[in-house]
Design an enzyme around this catalytic site. Structure first.
Site, PDB file in Angstrom:
ATOM      1  N   ARG A 136      -3.313  -0.081   5.446  1.00 27.49           N
ATOM      2  CA  ARG A 136      -3.936  -1.144   4.954  1.00 27.49           C
ATOM      3  C   ARG A 136      -2.826  -2.911   4.464  1.00 27.49           C
ATOM      4  NH1 ARG A 136      -5.333   2.465  -0.161  1.00 27.49           N
ATOM      5  NH2 ARG A 136      -3.021   3.892   0.640  1.00 27.49           N
ATOM      6  N   CYS A 151       1.014  -1.077  -0.174  1.00 25.37           N
ATOM      7  CA  CYS A 151       0.193   0.062   0.296  1.00 25.37           C
ATOM      8  C   CYS A 151       0.664   1.538  -0.171  1.00 25.37           C
ATOM      9  CB  CYS A 151      -0.918  -0.294   1.398  1.00 25.37           C
ATOM     10  SG  CYS A 151      -0.260  -0.125   3.019  1.00 25.37           S
ATOM     11  N   ASP A 202     -10.075   2.798   1.883  1.00 18.24           N
ATOM     12  CA  ASP A 202      -8.677   3.610   2.761  1.00 18.24           C
ATOM     13  C   ASP A 202      -9.366   4.294   3.432  1.00 18.24           C
ATOM     14  OD1 ASP A 202      -6.696   4.794   3.255  1.00 18.24           O
ATOM     15  OD2 ASP A 202      -5.966   5.277   1.114  1.00 18.24           O
TER      16      ASP A 202
HETATM   17  P1  4NP Z   1      -1.622   2.941   4.231  1.00 13.65           P
HETATM   18  O1  4NP Z   1      -2.029   4.282   4.745  1.00 13.65           O
HETATM   19  O2  4NP Z   1      -0.892   3.554   2.683  1.00 13.65           O
HETATM   20  O3  4NP Z   1      -2.811   1.772   3.719  1.00 13.65           O
HETATM   21  O4  4NP Z   1      -0.702   2.252   5.398  1.00 13.65           O
HETATM   22  C1  4NP Z   1      -1.105   5.778   5.061  1.00 13.65           C
HETATM   23  C2  4NP Z   1      -0.382   5.980   5.696  1.00 13.65           C
HETATM   24  C3  4NP Z   1       0.325   7.155   5.349  1.00 13.65           C
HETATM   25  C4  4NP Z   1      -0.311   8.232   4.040  1.00 13.65           C
HETATM   26  C5  4NP Z   1      -1.697   7.936   3.411  1.00 13.65           C
HETATM   27  C6  4NP Z   1      -1.607   6.398   3.442  1.00 13.65           C
HETATM   28  N1  4NP Z   1       0.275   9.299   4.408  1.00 13.65           N
HETATM   29  O5  4NP Z   1       0.063  10.162   3.098  1.00 13.65           O
HETATM   30  O6  4NP Z   1       1.479   9.276   5.179  1.00 13.65           O
END
Ligand code: 4NP
Length: 149
Positions: free
Chosen positions: A14, A8, A123
């Site tokens: 996720r 991800c 998300d």
């Molecule tokens: P992930 O969630 O991709 O599901 O781990 C996120 C974690 C950090 C960020 C965006 C989504 N970010 O913008 O830093």
């Protein structure tokens, strides 16, 4: 041996949820020896950070153990190591193709395909809906196991 890498954007919500959920399913079926399961990020944003507390809390609510781990970024070497590299959304898939320089062996897939859908995993980063993310990932992992076993 099935080697699965979930991917991800940040590797703190996720993809680690998918890693822990699939590890739990595999363990409950007594198939741990047949699987190697991990997760990583496309971005550098969260490298070194632990699983995001609300993601960990959602897993705990469902009785799924969450290992202490730190976010790491996808590397080109991962493409040779893993049999399947599974992105959570369309933008993950685009980034994976770019970072890996293509997908000559057809290893890149999107999570909800395994549940027969073209949509993205919900998300939770902006919505806080970790329960919806949990349901999507569980559906995807069940479909994935059906396909593999
Ligand atoms: P992930 O969630 O991709 O599901 O781990 C996120 C974690 C950090 C960020 C965006 C989504 N970010 O913008 O830093």
């Amino acid at each position: 041996m099935h080697k699965i890498l979930f991917v991800c954007l940040g590797n703190i919500c996720r993809s680690p949820m998918a890693e822990m959920i699939l590890k739990d399913m595999v363990k409950k079926r007594g198939l741990e020896e047949q699987f190697e399961i991990a997760s990583c990020a496309t971005s550098t944003e969260e490298i070194g950070n632990p699983v995001y507390p609300p993601a960990r809390a959602e897993l705990a609510r469902r009785g799924i153990p969450c290992e202490h781990r730190r976010a790491r970024q996808l590397t080109k070497a991962d493409y040779d190591v893993y049999d399947l590299l599974i992105g959570m959304d369309e933008s993950n898939i685009r980034n994976m193709h770019r970072m890996l320089g293509g997908d000559p062996k057809g290893k890149i897939r999107k999570m909800m395909e395994f549940a027969g859908s073209r949509r993205d995993v919900a998300d939770p980063w902006y919505t806080g809906g970790f329960d919806v993310t949990y349901r999507d990932i569980t559906e995807g992992c069940e479909g994935l196991l059906k396909e593999l076993l």
